[in-house]
Design a protein around this motif. Structure first.
Motif, PDB file in Angstrom:
ATOM      1  N   PRO A 114       3.102  24.205   4.894  1.00 15.82           N
ATOM      2  CA  PRO A 114       2.249  24.632   3.775  1.00 15.82           C
ATOM      3  C   PRO A 114       2.534  23.859   2.491  1.00 15.82           C
ATOM      4  N   GLU A 115       3.773  23.460   2.289  1.00 19.64           N
ATOM      5  CA  GLU A 115       4.122  22.712   1.070  1.00 19.64           C
ATOM      6  C   GLU A 115       3.600  21.279   1.087  1.00 19.64           C
ATOM      7  N   ASP A 116       3.023  20.845   2.177  1.00 15.15           N
ATOM      8  CA  ASP A 116       2.372  19.535   2.229  1.00 15.15           C
ATOM      9  C   ASP A 116       0.942  19.604   1.689  1.00 15.15           C
ATOM     10  N   THR A 117       0.464  20.789   1.398  1.00 12.38           N
ATOM     11  CA  THR A 117      -0.881  20.959   0.860  1.00 12.38           C
ATOM     12  C   THR A 117      -1.018  20.234  -0.477  1.00 12.38           C
ATOM     13  N   ALA A 118      -1.994  19.351  -0.566  1.00 13.54           N
ATOM     14  CA  ALA A 118      -2.195  18.540  -1.768  1.00 13.54           C
ATOM     15  C   ALA A 118      -3.416  17.657  -1.575  1.00 13.54           C
ATOM     16  N   VAL A 119      -3.804  17.007  -2.671  1.00 11.62           N
ATOM     17  CA  VAL A 119      -4.752  15.899  -2.576  1.00 11.62           C
ATOM     18  C   VAL A 119      -3.931  14.633  -2.351  1.00 11.62           C
ATOM     19  N   GLY A 166      -9.050  10.224  -3.385  1.00 15.79           N
ATOM     20  CA  GLY A 166      -8.252  11.337  -2.881  1.00 15.79           C
ATOM     21  C   GLY A 166      -8.885  12.062  -1.710  1.00 15.79           C
ATOM     22  N   ALA A 167      -8.045  12.633  -0.875  1.00 14.69           N
ATOM     23  CA  ALA A 167      -8.490  13.429   0.270  1.00 14.69           C
ATOM     24  C   ALA A 167      -7.674  14.716   0.303  1.00 14.69           C
ATOM     25  N   GLN A 168      -8.366  15.843   0.431  1.00 11.72           N
ATOM     26  CA  GLN A 168      -7.683  17.137   0.421  1.00 11.72           C
ATOM     27  C   GLN A 168      -7.054  17.417   1.780  1.00 11.72           C
ATOM     28  N   VAL A 169      -5.805  17.802   1.747  1.00 13.42           N
ATOM     29  CA  VAL A 169      -5.103  18.275   2.942  1.00 13.42           C
ATOM     30  C   VAL A 169      -4.612  19.682   2.650  1.00 13.42           C
ATOM     31  N   THR A 170      -4.996  20.623   3.488  1.00  9.42           N
ATOM     32  CA  THR A 170      -4.597  22.006   3.317  1.00  9.42           C
ATOM     33  C   THR A 170      -3.918  22.481   4.595  1.00  9.42           C
ATOM     34  N   VAL A 171      -2.693  22.982   4.443  1.00  9.66           N
ATOM     35  CA  VAL A 171      -1.924  23.463   5.582  1.00  9.66           C
ATOM     36  C   VAL A 171      -1.748  24.962   5.423  1.00  9.66           C
ATOM     37  N   MET A 222       0.830  -1.200   0.000  1.00 10.16           N
ATOM     38  CA  MET A 222       0.000   0.000   0.000  1.00 10.16           C
ATOM     39  C   MET A 222       0.867   1.253   0.000  1.00 10.16           C
ATOM     40  N   GLY A 223       0.432   2.239  -0.742  1.00 14.13           N
ATOM     41  CA  GLY A 223       1.181   3.473  -0.835  1.00 14.13           C
ATOM     42  C   GLY A 223       0.301   4.692  -0.692  1.00 14.13           C
ATOM     43  N   TRP A 224       0.940   5.790  -0.349  1.00 17.07           N
ATOM     44  CA  TRP A 224       0.298   7.104  -0.342  1.00 17.07           C
ATOM     45  C   TRP A 224       1.069   7.999  -1.305  1.00 17.07           C
ATOM     46  N   PHE A 225       0.319   8.701  -2.130  1.00 19.71           N
ATOM     47  CA  PHE A 225       0.863   9.682  -3.054  1.00 19.71           C
ATOM     48  C   PHE A 225       0.123  10.993  -2.828  1.00 19.71           C
ATOM     49  N   ARG A 226       0.667  12.071  -3.379  1.00 23.60           N
ATOM     50  CA  ARG A 226      -0.031  13.337  -3.276  1.00 23.60           C
ATOM     51  C   ARG A 226       0.179  14.141  -4.542  1.00 23.60           C
ATOM     52  N   GLN A 227      -0.758  15.035  -4.783  1.00 24.16           N
ATOM     53  CA  GLN A 227      -0.678  15.891  -5.964  1.00 24.16           C
ATOM     54  C   GLN A 227      -1.166  17.280  -5.609  1.00 24.16           C
ATOM     55  N   ALA A 228      -0.259  18.240  -5.750  1.00 22.72           N
ATOM     56  CA  ALA A 228      -0.589  19.637  -5.522  1.00 22.72           C
ATOM     57  C   ALA A 228      -1.014  20.263  -6.848  1.00 22.72           C
ATOM     58  N   PRO A 229      -1.773  21.355  -6.805  1.00 22.44           N
ATOM     59  CA  PRO A 229      -2.229  22.010  -8.035  1.00 22.44           C
ATOM     60  C   PRO A 229      -1.059  22.368  -8.945  1.00 22.44           C
ATOM     61  N   GLY A 230      -1.163  21.982 -10.199  1.00 16.46           N
ATOM     62  CA  GLY A 230      -0.137  22.309 -11.164  1.00 16.46           C
ATOM     63  C   GLY A 230       1.119  21.467 -11.086  1.00 16.46           C
ATOM     64  N   LYS A 231       1.105  20.469 -10.219  1.00 14.61           N
ATOM     65  CA  LYS A 231       2.287  19.617 -10.049  1.00 14.61           C
ATOM     66  C   LYS A 231       1.948  18.161 -10.354  1.00 14.61           C
ATOM     67  N   GLU A 232       2.994  17.381 -10.599  1.00 15.95           N
ATOM     68  CA  GLU A 232       2.798  15.958 -10.845  1.00 15.95           C
ATOM     69  C   GLU A 232       2.528  15.226  -9.532  1.00 15.95           C
ATOM     70  N   ARG A 233       1.866  14.077  -9.673  1.00 19.05           N
ATOM     71  CA  ARG A 233       1.644  13.240  -8.504  1.00 19.05           C
ATOM     72  C   ARG A 233       2.996  12.724  -8.001  1.00 19.05           C
ATOM     73  N   GLU A 234       3.193  12.792  -6.698  1.00 13.08           N
ATOM     74  CA  GLU A 234       4.475  12.373  -6.137  1.00 13.08           C
ATOM     75  C   GLU A 234       4.292  11.367  -5.018  1.00 13.08           C
ATOM     76  N   PHE A 235       5.285  10.539  -4.881  1.00 13.96           N
ATOM     77  CA  PHE A 235       5.304   9.503  -3.857  1.00 13.96           C
ATOM     78  C   PHE A 235       5.460  10.117  -2.474  1.00 13.96           C
ATOM     79  N   VAL A 236       4.740   9.574  -1.501  1.00 10.20           N
ATOM     80  CA  VAL A 236       4.863  10.024  -0.119  1.00 10.20           C
ATOM     81  C   VAL A 236       5.422   8.899   0.755  1.00 10.20           C
ATOM     82  N   ALA A 237       4.752   7.754   0.763  1.00  9.26           N
ATOM     83  CA  ALA A 237       5.175   6.648   1.613  1.00  9.26           C
ATOM     84  C   ALA A 237       4.534   5.362   1.118  1.00  9.26           C
ATOM     85  N   ALA A 238       5.144   4.235   1.473  1.00 14.43           N
ATOM     86  CA  ALA A 238       4.596   2.934   1.119  1.00 14.43           C
ATOM     87  C   ALA A 238       4.958   1.936   2.197  1.00 14.43           C
TER      88      ALA A 238
END
Length: 123
Positions: free
Chosen positions: A88-93, A116-121, A34-50
């Protein structure tokens, strides 16, 4: 039908914490990394943890190492992401993903995704 459903997102101030949870159904959960990824507006989806199938080992992106922790409960078919010292840079879906047999930091290697779940910092 496979479903991955994330919950726990929201708005938090910088320095705060949030815990994301992903509930899986319709698949043999213990056979999937299982993995977690995130995607901020205008950015590519990136790996967070697995985390591997047994939960005995996990990998993290350098940007979250020491702040985030991934865990899983194979009896409940859930995987969680505890996020501390949020910035703040952790803000993403944030997306939960399942990969049969293994884990990867490449989003292309995963078989199933949540909505997806929105996280806003805030700063």
């Amino acid at each position: 039908q496979v479903q991955l459903v994330e919950s726990g997102g929201g708005l938090v101030q910088a320095g705060g914490s949030l815990r994301l949870s992903c509930a899986a159904s319709g698949l043999p959960f213990s056979l999937y990394g299982m993995g977690w990824f995130r995607q901020a507006p205008g950015k590519e989806r990136e790996f967070v943890a697995a985390i591997i199938r047994s939960g005995g080992n996990a990998v993290y992106a350098d940007s979250v190492k020491g702040r985030f922790s991934i865990s899983r409960d194979n009896a409940k078919n859930t995987v969680d992401l505890q996020m501390n010292s949020l910035r703040p840079e952790d803000t993403a879906v944030y997306y939960c993903a399942a990969k049969r047999f293994g884990v990867s930091d490449n989003f292309g290697g995963y078989d199933y995704w949540g909505q997806g779940a929105q996280v806003t910092v805030s700063s």
